[in-house]
Design a protein around this motif. Structure first.
Motif, PDB file in Angstrom:
ATOM      1  N   MET B  33     -44.524  61.802 -28.406  1.00 23.88           N
ATOM      2  CA  MET B  33     -44.243  63.084 -29.014  1.00 23.88           C
ATOM      3  C   MET B  33     -42.812  63.443 -28.756  1.00 23.88           C
ATOM      4  O   MET B  33     -42.310  63.254 -27.663  1.00 23.88           O
ATOM      5  CB  MET B  33     -45.113  64.157 -28.392  1.00 23.88           C
ATOM      6  N   VAL B  69     -45.171  63.440 -34.085  1.00 23.61           N
ATOM      7  CA  VAL B  69     -46.206  62.721 -33.358  1.00 23.61           C
ATOM      8  C   VAL B  69     -46.391  61.365 -34.015  1.00 23.61           C
ATOM      9  O   VAL B  69     -46.626  61.294 -35.219  1.00 23.61           O
ATOM     10  CB  VAL B  69     -47.540  63.486 -33.402  1.00 23.61           C
ATOM     11  N   THR B 111     -45.345  70.610 -37.108  1.00 20.05           N
ATOM     12  CA  THR B 111     -45.566  69.308 -36.490  1.00 20.05           C
ATOM     13  C   THR B 111     -45.649  68.234 -37.572  1.00 20.05           C
ATOM     14  O   THR B 111     -46.317  68.425 -38.592  1.00 20.05           O
ATOM     15  CB  THR B 111     -46.881  69.302 -35.710  1.00 20.05           C
ATOM     16  N   VAL B 113     -46.951  64.584 -38.277  1.00 24.52           N
ATOM     17  CA  VAL B 113     -47.773  63.505 -37.748  1.00 24.52           C
ATOM     18  C   VAL B 113     -47.548  62.274 -38.617  1.00 24.52           C
ATOM     19  O   VAL B 113     -47.711  62.331 -39.835  1.00 24.52           O
ATOM     20  CB  VAL B 113     -49.268  63.885 -37.746  1.00 24.52           C
ATOM     21  N   THR B 148     -52.915  67.112 -28.220  1.00 24.60           N
ATOM     22  CA  THR B 148     -53.186  66.011 -29.134  1.00 24.60           C
ATOM     23  C   THR B 148     -54.683  65.862 -29.317  1.00 24.60           C
ATOM     24  O   THR B 148     -55.420  65.836 -28.330  1.00 24.60           O
ATOM     25  CB  THR B 148     -52.643  64.692 -28.569  1.00 24.60           C
ATOM     26  N   LEU B 150     -57.210  63.269 -30.960  1.00 21.94           N
ATOM     27  CA  LEU B 150     -57.235  61.928 -31.505  1.00 21.94           C
ATOM     28  C   LEU B 150     -58.682  61.511 -31.721  1.00 21.94           C
ATOM     29  O   LEU B 150     -59.536  61.836 -30.909  1.00 21.94           O
ATOM     30  CB  LEU B 150     -56.568  60.975 -30.495  1.00 21.94           C
ATOM     31  N   ALA B 157     -54.965  61.386 -35.822  1.00 22.27           N
ATOM     32  CA  ALA B 157     -54.645  62.318 -34.757  1.00 22.27           C
ATOM     33  C   ALA B 157     -53.954  63.534 -35.324  1.00 22.27           C
ATOM     34  O   ALA B 157     -53.408  63.497 -36.422  1.00 22.27           O
ATOM     35  CB  ALA B 157     -53.723  61.651 -33.735  1.00 22.27           C
ATOM     36  N   THR B 158     -54.017  64.579 -34.569  1.00 17.07           N
ATOM     37  CA  THR B 158     -53.262  65.766 -34.952  1.00 17.07           C
ATOM     38  C   THR B 158     -52.900  66.537 -33.704  1.00 17.07           C
ATOM     39  O   THR B 158     -53.238  66.120 -32.584  1.00 17.07           O
ATOM     40  CB  THR B 158     -54.083  66.640 -35.923  1.00 17.07           C
ATOM     41  N   LEU B 159     -52.204  67.648 -33.937  1.00 16.84           N
ATOM     42  CA  LEU B 159     -51.809  68.479 -32.806  1.00 16.84           C
ATOM     43  C   LEU B 159     -52.329  69.878 -33.017  1.00 16.84           C
ATOM     44  O   LEU B 159     -52.463  70.343 -34.153  1.00 16.84           O
ATOM     45  CB  LEU B 159     -50.283  68.553 -32.702  1.00 16.84           C
ATOM     46  N   SER B 181     -53.563  67.015 -23.430  1.00 17.27           N
ATOM     47  CA  SER B 181     -52.299  67.729 -23.429  1.00 17.27           C
ATOM     48  C   SER B 181     -51.679  67.517 -22.059  1.00 17.27           C
ATOM     49  O   SER B 181     -52.384  67.344 -21.069  1.00 17.27           O
ATOM     50  CB  SER B 181     -52.535  69.215 -23.677  1.00 17.27           C
TER      51      SER B 181
END
Lengths: 471, 1145
Positions: B33, B69, B111, B113, B148, B150, B157-159, B181
């Motif tokens: 990240m 990310v 963000t 990704v 994160t 996943l 994945a994402t945030l 995190s």
């Protein structure tokens, strides 16, 4: 902002913590006493001083080998002809022999170790004078200085040159500090002067307490004769002046003791009783207390010692020594200081015997004399020029020893010979005779028949000292 | 929060070292990240040729302040591109960048990704069309942004956004989410077909992601940023090598750790190993002996025999060697060997010999889990080093050596009688194999039970262990019981943990006595009399014409008596931790450790014991004093407290770690002992039943208190992942040093350069070179392996004698107030290389360690009052090279199939720079000692030479004319006369190179490991040739070479002297230290062969067992050596086979 605050807070804590630490790190060991703890009160100084007395009364020093043991062997007093005898090599002055060498090295090592103890005490006493009550500061410091001089002087007598051959030869170091700095060897004169300087100071300090006590409440003051007291210091000065051949001062000091009126010769009744005072303890100016004297005696002067260790002499030797054939048979030192065991006719020197004595004989047992009242008479007699006074002084001793008095018409030489004979009789088992021979640079050591020479009179300084003393 | 998030990710992204292979698989999942505080800017400008996507993203990140990310590994594998954007919208720019790559992107709030493009979208029928929602919160219910999320096993994945919310598309119903995190513990949860996961709360992490940190025991640093030299080995790796012995397992992994074979005591389980790291920093003779054994828990206890022993840290606290030796290997999570100044800096004053850090397992949350491990150890004596004569040969040797030749007829008759008696015994078949009499095949066991469980707040673990380590001498062994309990409780930012361990131990010595008693017995003697009873006296050796004789005792007789030789201890350790996570990257840790142990050792020999066989005069005092009981009691108590503050922060491209701390510790060690004599009867086996104390003895003892306080600080700064620097500074104070030098500063500086992060390396990156790092470190460390109170003048009261009722105090020694800490300046340069996708991992280090101010005795002229005192005077230097190569010949992460080989080695050179006059004197004394001691080379230290040099007189071999040895003098002349003055260095015991090699194969749950140690180029004085061949006492049994190659008559060219000389008289002069017996000591020894099998869970599911592993290990199977020498003189060496089963339920 909070960050800064926080760090400052922590930093402060760290500083606080670390400054508080130094004290915390100062741990007192349990098994031992840290020196800073010892110097906290008067008792600590007394304990350190007592430690020196204990140390010098060890068998390696005045407790045995520096007096009745090897030193007296060197004086030719014992028959050690048996080649397996532990003192056989010492008896013929073979100082390179390992056994002999080891004993000689101990004089040096233990002597200087005791001096180091004294020096550490002396280094701390002046700044803590306020800890002492009564005269104790004077007494402790005076005794310490006196002992320092005594030890140095005896080391000089053993390891220094023959004084008659010149006092300007390098001899031994005079150590006044406990530090690892190597001290240079001084000339004999310098050492003697240093001794006298210490003794003068000691005498001034000890002058506050001239009583000679026995059995008073305070243990520390109760056995004056077994401390390096005012009179012992005075007597030692007389001995040193004589060694230096300063007759005037020697006479002065010896007379100071004689005229001091604090000492008397022992009465025959105290020697002939069931529990005899063979040590003649009232005459001691200074004697060390030797706690295990009974076993030392048993290991040297009794049949229990065994033929390879026993120290005595043949009857003929004893008879010659005490001039039995010419009126010496009444000498109390012959009559009461020799004993046989069981049915055997072998005589043993009995000065230190205590089997037949009681523990209650307190003051008259477990002592090894270092300085005697009688020696003051010998010194004065030797130092004075007046033949009459010489005779008077000698007769004062002879009378107290049960001997007929000397005639008034003896020559100086004859009187000198009488003094020599007194040294032989008086100091049997005390180790002073060897030093008499050395001071006189005698051509022959009577008991051994060996010719006197520096090779005989000067004990070798230990190899370790020579190897590491580059000073 | 974002800032801290970044560095954790950086840390996580890095490839773990080979020795954390367990986590190699995690690599593919690691996510990078790049983020910074958000403002809104969505247009980017960039013009560059041939750049990596990584570089492009970084540039975009800077311009937009968006989070990026992506899977770094995947991104790095993409082709380089050319870019030219001018105020282009971020979306467009990204699309352009990724158009040729198999990647796609998604922008969620601020963000970005980046993920792998679905190759065949819509193929997964199970996918739900509805996005999966959720919210990530911390313990107090506050949202966690940037967490994160996943989907396990995928790249999806994402945030989480600023409010902690997230959305994921294309999530299969049966999928698991991994929510993580930085600063929080990872959490996995099943989707179970839900579309809203609701609130997912994460717990503050107890420890930073510990798979990628170096732990120094006091603080942790990311491996990637650390410039010190540390080897970390997981407990699992160690257990693969040896499931019984911690140190034997550990030494395989690092060549710098040396445990020389104990030639004297072989495999005696009650002898602690002599460990050193990177050579010796002290003179071997330096260990101060206190006269009475200290408690085994006393940190100083083992220093007395091994002044080069490293420091041991168990769970953050200093412990003794014994604690680690008796530690249940199953409890070990990880061991770390810290070698250079940077790595050991936190231990400043104690770190000169290196540090070994042990971390035990911490409970993992979950439902109650029971881990059970059982090991069965079969240990068998290795009698191959002994080459002794059999009965007939021995008798023949005696005859040939003229031992039955009398000078007169009557003597001859006596000899003839003895000979015929022995001859007839041999004829009757007496051929006692004494070697096998006192030994056994021991069966030992180790049982460990570890129960753990808990939830997010409260965790617990309980462990029990029992080890019965049987020795190969009958009756010898070591039993250890261990019980422990751990509780940890966490609430918000505060974590409290307490760990209590109770240990009991009993070590028994064999009643059969020393093994050397057996190797000397003649095989024509028999241990049993005609009635089959063990006889006490085997023979009475006399010489005709001389009175008296020697009684030869049968040591087996002692085993029939009730002797007692054992020691035992019981103790506990309690460690308490408090961790408090403050805001802004601060973390406070407080620790308090308490160790208490009481020890006891007893040695009882009744009067009938053979050691008193020669006291036969019943009228003597000695006869009444036969039988002995020696008893010692010891106790140890220590506490150690520390407080540390950790801080980390990102500043631009730099990452900053800092730790400051203070600590204080106190140890109290007590011991007392007594020797009692006169135990006429075996049944009178209590110390108070003795007749008397040992003559002239008194009880002895000691009571030492040492205190230490320290402040330490450590800074680590990394710039742009390329350059790192470590700096640390300590102030340590100890009671052991002079009042004038109570505190000493120690410092260390380390620098590192990650070449693989440089742009010019990017062409090789990811294909050939994964990692290329250069490191360098310099710093000072100290050692406090000395008895306390050396720096103060101390007095002792003389209690044995009084002076007229007064007790005196006397000076014990000169306390040198100026004593300083012994300081070792350590310099190290090294590199870490990883090639071909982690298939080849290389590590090289070169070091130079100089110990200054070594505390040595200075001899003084006795006129100063003492004969010696301690001074900082000596100087020793070690320099060396060490390296490690690990190559994966086969590596298939997916199937967990791999085959790797490794070699490690160290070359160490030792040089004495300065010695004191006391050591010179010791040299001289060693030369002076009588001939009996010159039959072995004596220690000798000379400036410019090695501590391990072997000094002996050069030999020109055996003169064929006379059978006598010809020596070469220092000047090169030849002579028959041996003189100590002619001694020169004839070899160095330190090998040119030593280390380990081995291989590991893993295939379908089957694991095979082979680990060997080797040494090349070291010399050794073959004492067996001297003692058991040439100087052999022919009255007793000797080495079979006693007759081989011996000179017999003029003209014989032989290796050994004649048994008799030219005139036929037996040679009686001993062979003194000669270069003839200096031999090269090269060897290859198999330390361990291990075969493991991980039983598939489906087979054991019926019994609810999981992770069941079977393991078979064979230790010390063989040894190839260039030198044939008796090893294991007082205790034989052993070979072990371990069967081990571990399971979880």
């Amino acid at each position: 902002m909070t960050t800064i605050h926080r760090s400052t807070y922590w930093l402060l804590l760290v500083i606080l913590f670390s400054t508080g630490c130094s004290k915390w790190l100062d741990v007192k060991p349990k098994t031992y006493v840290n020196e800073s703890d010892l110097w906290k009160d008067e008792q600590g100084f007394k304990d350190a001083l007592t430690g020196v007395y204990v140390a010098i009364s060890d068998t390696t020093l005045y407790g045995k080998n520096f007096t009745m043991g090897m030193m007296d062997v060197l004086g030719g007093n014992y028959d050690v002809a048996n080649s397996f005898h532990v003192y056989n090599k010492a008896g013929s002055y073979q100082y390179t022999d390992a056994t002999t060498k080891a004993i000689i090295n101990e004089y040096w090592n233990k002597g200087y170790n005791a001096i180091a103890n004294l020096n550490n005490l002396l280094a701390n006493i002046d700044s803590r004078k306020s800890l002492f009550v009564n005269n104790n500061y004077n007494i402790v410091k005076g005794e310490a200085l006196g002992l320092r001089a005594l030890l140095h002087f005896d080391l000089l007598r053993a390891f220094g040159g023959v004084p008659a051959l010149g006092l300007d030869k390098k001899s031994i170091p005079y150590v006044t500090q406990f530090s690892m700095t190597v001290k240079p060897n001084l000339t004999m004169n310098e050492v003697l002067d240093a001794c006298l300087k210490d003794l003068l100071t000691a005498r001034d300090l000890l002058a506050v307490y001239q009583q000679v006590n026995y059995g008073i409440e305070d243990l520390f003051l109760s056995h004056t004769r077994n401390h390096m007291n005012y009179w012992a210091v005075t007597g030692l000065m007389a001995r040193i002046y004589l060694y230096k051949n300063d007759l005037e001062n020697a006479y002065k000091m010896a007379k100071a003791v004689i005229d001091g009126g604090r000492f008397n010769f022992i009465d025959v009744s105290s020697v002939s009783t069931t529990y005899p005072n063979r040590l003649f303890s009232p005459e001691h100016l200074f004697a060390v207390y030797s706690a295990n004297q009974e076993s030392i005696n048993a290991s040297l002067f009794k049949s229990s010692a065994g033929t390879n260790n026993v120290l005595t002499n043949k009857t003929t030797f004893i008879n010659t020594l005490f001039e039995i054939a010419s009126g010496g048979s009444t000498d109390y030192r012959y009559l009461y200081l020799w004993k046989t065991e069981g049915s055997s006719s072998t005589k043993y020197p009995a000065k230190y015997w205590m089997d037949d004595l009681l523990n209650g004989n307190g003051n008259s047992i477990r002592r090894v004399p270092v300085l005697r009242y009688s020696e003051m008479f010998y010194i004065a007699a030797e130092a004075t020029a007046s033949l009459t006074e010489k005779t008077t002084l000698l007769n004062q001793v002879r009378q107290k020893r049960g001997l007929p008095l000397l005639a008034n018409n003896l020559t100086a030489e004859q009187l000198d010979n009488e003094i020599f004979k007194e040294y032989r009789k008086e100091f049997y088992q005390e180790g002073q005779l060897f030093f008499y021979y050395k001071r006189k640079n005698s051509a022959q050591i009577a008991g051994s028949g060996i010719a006197g020479s520096p090779a005989v009179y000067v004990l070798p300084i230990p190899d370790d000292e020579i190897e590491f003393n580059h000073g | 929060m974002n800032l801290t998030a970044l560095h954790k990710a950086v840390k996580g992204r890095r490839t773990p070292r080979h020795y954390v292979s367990k986590f190699a698989f995690a690599l593919a999942l690691t996510i990078c990240m790049l983020a910074s505080a958000g403002t809104y800017a969505q247009r980017v400008t960039m013009k560059a040729q041939n750049v990596t996507l990584d570089e492009v993203f970084r540039s975009f990140k800077k311009q937009t302040n968006y989070y990026f990310v992506y899977n770094l590994q995947v991104v790095r594998q993409q082709k380089r591109i050319n870019v030219d954007f001018k105020q282009t919208a971020l979306q467009d720019a990204l699309a352009a960048c990724l158009k040729d790559a198999p990647l796609e992107f998604e922008i969620i709030e601020n963000t970005v990704v980046i993920r792998q493009r679905k190759t065949n979208p819509g193929n997964n029928a199970a996918q739900t069309e509805q996005p999966l929602k959720g919210r990530v919160l911390d313990e107090s219910g506050k949202p966690i942004p940037g967490a994160t999320i996943l989907v396990r096993g995928t790249n999806v994945a994402t945030l989480s956004d600023g409010a902690g919310n997230f959305q994921l598309r294309n999530v299969p119903n049966g999928a698991w989410l991994v929510v993580s995190s930085i600063g929080y513990e990872k959490r996995e949860m099943a989707v179970n077909g839900r579309t809203d996961m609701g609130n997912i709360s994460l717990l503050t992490a107890v420890e930073n992601i510990n798979e990628v940190v170096v732990t120094t025991g006091l603080f942790k640093r990311p491996v990637e940023n650390f410039t010190g030299v540390a080897t970390s080995v997981t407990g699992e790796q160690m257990r693969t090598v040896n499931s019984m012995n911690v140190f034997d397992a550990l030494k395989v992994f690092d060549p710098a750790m040396r445990i020389p074979d104990n030639v004297q005591f072989g495999s005696d389980p009650n002898r602690l190993p002599q460990i050193s790291l990177r050579g010796t920093n002290n003179f071997p003779v330096q260990g101060a002996s206190s006269g009475i054994p200290a408690s085994g828990a006393d940190f100083m206890s083992a220093y007395q025999t091994n002044p080069s022993m490293p420091l041991f840290i168990l769970d953050g606290f200093e412990v003794s060697l014994q604690k680690i030796y008796d530690l249940d290997i199953n409890r070990i999570e990880r061991m770390t060997i810290l070698k250079d100044a940077v790595a050991t800096s936190a231990y400043g004053s104690r770190a000169a010999n290196g540090v070994i850090v042990v971390d035990t397992k911490q409970p993992k949350p979950g439902k109650l889990t029971v881990n059970y491990s059982a090991t069965l150890q079969v240990t068998a004596p290795d009698l191959t080093p002994y080459h002794l004569l059999n009965a007939a040969d021995k008798l023949e040797v005696e005859r040939l050596a003229g031992r039955y030749v009398g000078s007169t007829p009557s003597f001859q008759q006596e000899y003839d009688e003895v000979y015929s008696r022995r001859r007839s015994a041999v004829e009757k078949g007496v051929n006692t194999y004494w070697l096998s009499q006192p030994v056994q095949t021991g069966v030992g066991t180790r049982q460990s039970l570890y129960v753990e469980g808990g939830d997010q707040y409260l965790r617990y673990a309980v462990n029990f262990g029992y080890t019965n380590n049987r020795g190969v001498m009958i009756g010898s062994g070591r039993k250890t019981y261990e019980g422990g309990m751990m509780l940890s409780y966490r609430r918000k930012n505060v974590l409290v943990r307490n760990q209590l361990t109770v240990t009991g131990n009993r070590s028994d010595e064999s009643p059969y006595g020393a093994y050397s008693q057996y190797t000397r017995l003649n095989p024509y003697w028999t241990p049993y009399d005609s009635n089959g009873r063990v006889q006490k006296q085997l023979d009475y050796l006399t010489t005709p014409g001389y009175g008296g004789g020697t009684r030869v005792a049968n040591p087996m007789y002692d085993a029939t008596l009730g002797t007692r030789t054992y020691s035992k201890y019981f103790g506990f350790t309690n460690n308490t931790f408090l961790e408090w996570r403050l805001r802004n990257g601060f973390k406070f840790t407080g620790k308090l450790g308490i160790i208490s142990q009481s020890d006891q050792s007893d040695k009882f020999l009744p009067a009938d014991h053979t050691s008193f066989i020669n006291i036969v005069d019943y009228t003597s005092q000695a006869y009444l004093e036969r039988g002995s009981y020696d008893k010692t009691n010891g106790s140890f108590f220590s506490f150690d407290g520390s407080a540390t503050l950790d801080y980390n922060k990102n500043i631009g491209d730099g990452l900053f770690f800092a730790t400051v701390g203070v600590g204080a510790a106190e140890q109290t060690s007590r011991a007392s002992g007594m020797a009692v004599r006169g135990f006429p009867n075996t049944n009178l086996d209590e110390v108070f039943l003795g007749n008397t104390y040992l003559r002239n003895s008194r009880p002895n003892g000691k009571n030492d208190i040492t205190r230490r306080s320290s402040m330490f600080s450590s800074l680590n700064y990394t710039y742009d992942r390329r350059y790192m620097a470590d700096f640390s500074f300590n102030m340590d104070g100890s009671t052991q040093f002079g009042a004038d030098n109570r505190f000493a500063p120690f410092w260390a500086l380390g620098l590192g350069w990650n070449l693989h992060e440089e742009a010019f390396m990017s062409g090789l990156k990811g294909t050939i070179v994964d990692r290329l790092r250069l490191r360098g470190g310099i710093g000072t460390t100290g050692s406090q392996t000395f008895s306390p109170y050396m720096a103060t003048s101390t007095y002792a009261y003389i209690t044995s004698r009084d002076y007229l009722g007064m007790l005196g105090a006397t000076l014990l020694s000169y306390g040198n107030q100026n004593l300083r800490w012994q300081q070792t300046m350590k310099k190290n340069i090294g590199m870490d290389v990883s090639l071909l996708k982690e298939r080849v991992i290389i590590r090289l280090d070169a070091y130079l360690e100089t110990t200054n101010d070594l505390l040595l005795d200075i001899n003084t002229p006795p006129s100063v009052g003492v004969s010696s005192y301690k001074e900082n005077i000596g100087k020793l230097q070690n320099r060396g090279l060490e390296g490690n190569i690990n190559v994966f010949l086969i590596k298939n992460d997916k199937q967990s199939t791999f085959w790797s080989v490794f070699v490690n080695g160290i070359h160490n050179k030792n040089e004495i720079k300065e010695i004191s006059n006391s050591l010179q004197k010791m040299n001289a004394n060693n030369d002076k000692t009588d001939n009996n001691l010159q039959t072995k080379p004596q220690l000798r230290f000379e400036e410019g030479q090695s501590v391990n040099a072997i000094w002996a007189v050069r030999s020109a071999g055996i003169d064929p004319g006379t059978g006598r040895e010809i020596f070469i003098t220092k000047k090169g002349e030849r002579t028959y006369t041996w003189s100590a003055a002619d001694k020169v260095i004839v070899g160095d015991a330190l090998p040119t190179v030593s280390g380990n090699l081995g291989t590991n194969v893993s295939w379908k749950g089957i694991q095979l490991g082979v680990y060997c140690s080797y040494q090349y180029g070291g010399k050794m004085y073959n004492q067996t040739l001297a003692d058991r061949v040439e100087n052999a006492d022919l009255r007793f049994n000797v080495d079979e070479r006693v007759l081989l190659g011996r000179w017999k008559k003029p003209g014989d060219i032989t290796y050994f002297k004649g048994l008799s000389d030219l005139d036929g008289f037996p040679v009686t002069s001993p062979t003194l230290a000669t270069s003839r017996f200096v031999q090269t000591n090269n060897y290859l020894e198999m330390e361990s062969l291990s075969l493991g099998y991980l039983v598939p869970d489906k087979w054991t599911a019926r019994w609810h067992f999981k992770n069941t592993r079977l393991n078979l290990q064979m230790n010390n199977l063989f040894r190839l050596s260039t030198i044939q020498v008796e090893r294991g003189l007082d205790y034989p060496f052993a070979r072990n086979i371990n069967f081990n089963i571990t399971t979880t339920f």
